[in-house]
Design a protein around this motif. Sequence first.
Motif, PDB file in Angstrom:
ATOM      1  N   VAL A 188      37.736  29.990  32.096  1.00 18.64           N
ATOM      2  CA  VAL A 188      37.769  30.157  33.552  1.00 18.64           C
ATOM      3  C   VAL A 188      39.216  30.198  34.043  1.00 18.64           C
ATOM      4  O   VAL A 188      39.560  30.967  34.944  1.00 18.64           O
ATOM      5  CB  VAL A 188      36.993  29.021  34.244  1.00 18.64           C
ATOM      6  CG1 VAL A 188      36.971  29.240  35.754  1.00 18.64           C
ATOM      7  CG2 VAL A 188      35.578  28.953  33.707  1.00 18.64           C
ATOM      8  N   VAL A 189      40.066  29.375  33.435  1.00 17.38           N
ATOM      9  CA  VAL A 189      41.482  29.392  33.805  1.00 17.38           C
ATOM     10  C   VAL A 189      42.093  30.751  33.483  1.00 17.38           C
ATOM     11  O   VAL A 189      42.862  31.318  34.278  1.00 17.38           O
ATOM     12  CB  VAL A 189      42.247  28.277  33.069  1.00 17.38           C
ATOM     13  CG1 VAL A 189      43.747  28.360  33.367  1.00 17.38           C
ATOM     14  CG2 VAL A 189      41.715  26.904  33.486  1.00 17.38           C
ATOM     15  N   LEU A 190      41.735  31.310  32.326  1.00 16.70           N
ATOM     16  CA  LEU A 190      42.258  32.632  31.949  1.00 16.70           C
ATOM     17  C   LEU A 190      41.766  33.719  32.895  1.00 16.70           C
ATOM     18  O   LEU A 190      42.479  34.699  33.147  1.00 16.70           O
ATOM     19  CB  LEU A 190      41.843  32.966  30.515  1.00 16.70           C
ATOM     20  CG  LEU A 190      42.632  32.269  29.407  1.00 16.70           C
ATOM     21  CD1 LEU A 190      42.054  32.617  28.036  1.00 16.70           C
ATOM     22  CD2 LEU A 190      44.102  32.660  29.466  1.00 16.70           C
ATOM     23  N   ALA A 191      40.543  33.572  33.417  1.00 16.41           N
ATOM     24  CA  ALA A 191      40.060  34.529  34.412  1.00 16.41           C
ATOM     25  C   ALA A 191      40.959  34.516  35.638  1.00 16.41           C
ATOM     26  O   ALA A 191      41.291  35.562  36.204  1.00 16.41           O
ATOM     27  CB  ALA A 191      38.616  34.204  34.806  1.00 16.41           C
ATOM     28  N   GLY A 192      41.379  33.321  36.048  1.00 11.64           N
ATOM     29  CA  GLY A 192      42.312  33.217  37.168  1.00 11.64           C
ATOM     30  C   GLY A 192      43.675  33.785  36.829  1.00 11.64           C
ATOM     31  O   GLY A 192      44.305  34.444  37.660  1.00 11.64           O
ATOM     32  N   VAL A 193      44.130  33.551  35.593  1.00 14.01           N
ATOM     33  CA  VAL A 193      45.419  34.101  35.157  1.00 14.01           C
ATOM     34  C   VAL A 193      45.392  35.621  35.201  1.00 14.01           C
ATOM     35  O   VAL A 193      46.361  36.266  35.628  1.00 14.01           O
ATOM     36  CB  VAL A 193      45.759  33.609  33.737  1.00 14.01           C
ATOM     37  CG1 VAL A 193      46.952  34.364  33.169  1.00 14.01           C
ATOM     38  CG2 VAL A 193      46.052  32.110  33.746  1.00 14.01           C
ATOM     39  N   ARG A 194      44.275  36.191  34.780  1.00 17.46           N
ATOM     40  CA  ARG A 194      44.155  37.660  34.787  1.00 17.46           C
ATOM     41  C   ARG A 194      44.282  38.224  36.199  1.00 17.46           C
ATOM     42  O   ARG A 194      45.029  39.180  36.440  1.00 17.46           O
ATOM     43  CB  ARG A 194      42.815  38.073  34.166  1.00 17.46           C
ATOM     44  CG  ARG A 194      42.548  39.563  34.182  1.00 17.46           C
ATOM     45  CD  ARG A 194      41.417  39.915  33.235  1.00 17.46           C
ATOM     46  NE  ARG A 194      40.203  39.174  33.528  1.00 17.46           N
ATOM     47  CZ  ARG A 194      39.261  39.606  34.369  1.00 17.46           C
ATOM     48  NH1 ARG A 194      39.411  40.747  35.015  1.00 17.46           N
ATOM     49  NH2 ARG A 194      38.161  38.892  34.560  1.00 17.46           N
ATOM     50  N   VAL A 195      43.552  37.627  37.129  1.00 16.74           N
ATOM     51  CA  VAL A 195      43.620  38.093  38.518  1.00 16.74           C
ATOM     52  C   VAL A 195      45.020  37.899  39.085  1.00 16.74           C
ATOM     53  O   VAL A 195      45.578  38.796  39.737  1.00 16.74           O
ATOM     54  CB  VAL A 195      42.576  37.361  39.379  1.00 16.74           C
ATOM     55  CG1 VAL A 195      42.727  37.740  40.848  1.00 16.74           C
ATOM     56  CG2 VAL A 195      41.171  37.678  38.902  1.00 16.74           C
ATOM     57  N   ALA A 196      45.610  36.721  38.832  1.00 15.28           N
ATOM     58  CA  ALA A 196      46.940  36.437  39.368  1.00 15.28           C
ATOM     59  C   ALA A 196      47.992  37.368  38.778  1.00 15.28           C
ATOM     60  O   ALA A 196      48.886  37.845  39.495  1.00 15.28           O
ATOM     61  CB  ALA A 196      47.316  34.977  39.081  1.00 15.28           C
ATOM     62  N   LEU A 197      47.892  37.648  37.482  1.00 13.94           N
ATOM     63  CA  LEU A 197      48.877  38.502  36.832  1.00 13.94           C
ATOM     64  C   LEU A 197      48.813  39.931  37.348  1.00 13.94           C
ATOM     65  O   LEU A 197      49.844  40.541  37.672  1.00 13.94           O
ATOM     66  CB  LEU A 197      48.652  38.479  35.319  1.00 13.94           C
ATOM     67  CG  LEU A 197      49.632  39.281  34.462  1.00 13.94           C
ATOM     68  CD1 LEU A 197      51.062  38.828  34.690  1.00 13.94           C
ATOM     69  CD2 LEU A 197      49.266  39.174  32.985  1.00 13.94           C
ATOM     70  N   VAL A 198      47.614  40.478  37.434  1.00 15.79           N
ATOM     71  CA  VAL A 198      47.471  41.855  37.927  1.00 15.79           C
ATOM     72  C   VAL A 198      47.921  41.951  39.384  1.00 15.79           C
ATOM     73  O   VAL A 198      48.603  42.914  39.774  1.00 15.79           O
ATOM     74  CB  VAL A 198      46.011  42.324  37.771  1.00 15.79           C
ATOM     75  CG1 VAL A 198      45.810  43.675  38.449  1.00 15.79           C
ATOM     76  CG2 VAL A 198      45.635  42.415  36.298  1.00 15.79           C
ATOM     77  N   SER A 199      47.579  40.959  40.191  1.00 17.28           N
ATOM     78  CA  SER A 199      48.001  40.960  41.588  1.00 17.28           C
ATOM     79  C   SER A 199      49.515  40.882  41.705  1.00 17.28           C
ATOM     80  O   SER A 199      50.134  41.565  42.536  1.00 17.28           O
ATOM     81  CB  SER A 199      47.367  39.782  42.335  1.00 17.28           C
ATOM     82  OG  SER A 199      45.963  39.882  42.329  1.00 17.28           O
ATOM     83  N   THR A 200      50.126  40.049  40.865  1.00 17.46           N
ATOM     84  CA  THR A 200      51.577  39.893  40.911  1.00 17.46           C
ATOM     85  C   THR A 200      52.288  41.176  40.539  1.00 17.46           C
ATOM     86  O   THR A 200      53.299  41.535  41.145  1.00 17.46           O
ATOM     87  CB  THR A 200      52.009  38.759  39.965  1.00 17.46           C
ATOM     88  OG1 THR A 200      51.408  37.534  40.388  1.00 17.46           O
ATOM     89  CG2 THR A 200      53.523  38.595  39.965  1.00 17.46           C
ATOM     90  N   ILE A 201      51.766  41.879  39.542  1.00 22.74           N
ATOM     91  CA  ILE A 201      52.379  43.152  39.151  1.00 22.74           C
ATOM     92  C   ILE A 201      52.391  44.117  40.331  1.00 22.74           C
ATOM     93  O   ILE A 201      53.374  44.829  40.569  1.00 22.74           O
ATOM     94  CB  ILE A 201      51.617  43.761  37.956  1.00 22.74           C
ATOM     95  CG1 ILE A 201      51.878  42.926  36.698  1.00 22.74           C
ATOM     96  CG2 ILE A 201      52.056  45.207  37.714  1.00 22.74           C
ATOM     97  CD1 ILE A 201      51.033  43.340  35.503  1.00 22.74           C
ATOM     98  N   GLY A 202      51.303  44.133  41.094  1.00 19.29           N
ATOM     99  CA  GLY A 202      51.249  45.027  42.254  1.00 19.29           C
ATOM    100  C   GLY A 202      52.153  44.574  43.381  1.00 19.29           C
ATOM    101  O   GLY A 202      52.935  45.370  43.923  1.00 19.29           O
ATOM    102  N   ILE A 203      52.076  43.296  43.751  1.00 22.13           N
ATOM    103  CA  ILE A 203      52.868  42.801  44.878  1.00 22.13           C
ATOM    104  C   ILE A 203      54.356  42.824  44.560  1.00 22.13           C
ATOM    105  O   ILE A 203      55.198  43.006  45.452  1.00 22.13           O
ATOM    106  CB  ILE A 203      52.411  41.375  45.260  1.00 22.13           C
ATOM    107  CG1 ILE A 203      50.951  41.379  45.685  1.00 22.13           C
ATOM    108  CG2 ILE A 203      53.263  40.818  46.396  1.00 22.13           C
ATOM    109  CD1 ILE A 203      50.383  39.986  45.933  1.00 22.13           C
TER     110      ILE A 203
END
Length: 218
Positions: free
Chosen positions: A133-148
């Motif tokens: 579940v933590v990795l699921a959050g990491v995935r969302v955060a990482l992809v969002s960070t790349i965009g922002i």
Amino acid sequence: MSYLVRYWDRVLGLVGEHLLLTLATLAIALALALPTGLLLARVRPLRGPVLGLLGVVYTVPSLALFALLIPVTGLGSASALIALVAYCQLVLVRNVVVGLDGVDPSVIEAARGMGMGAWRRLADVEAPLALPVVLAGVRVALVSTIGIATLAAWINAGGLGVLLFEGLYQDHTAKILVGTSAVSALAIGANVLIGRLERLAWAWAGGRTPPRSEQQPQ
């Protein structure tokens, strides 16, 4: 793609800057989110206020947050890091809490019965089971960070956003296409990589199928 062929070295340098900013953001964000999520998992009354505050920060438009930080930390990577780390916190902290809450109480009780102390239970039982579940959050955060992070070029923090802003200002379509393609490739690659790690973690944790809310936290 003639621009990419002619200026591959510059594009590669900007990709490196973008990756460095993204990975630094994720490292700092995790260093803050993991203990915060653990605290909220243990002290339930704090969840509402802390997650509410992080939710407010998350709703602030990125350009507005960058602009607010300029008078405090100036132009450059410092302001970009602060803003990007702040945006990651809601997703990461919430997933840490959800992951720890999702551990079967009977498993924790069995570990307690075996004589495990609180820290050993956390390290040997709770953390491995919460990892998917933590990795699921990491995935969302990482992809969002790349965009922002592309917007960080607006405050002189470098990265692939430099190509996008230059392309807009100069009406240079090639720069926009190369910058957009590079950012998209990074985001897709990160999503695939962390997604595979997430599936391995689910298999390691016992093969449970992740609930939809754990796969894509909102």
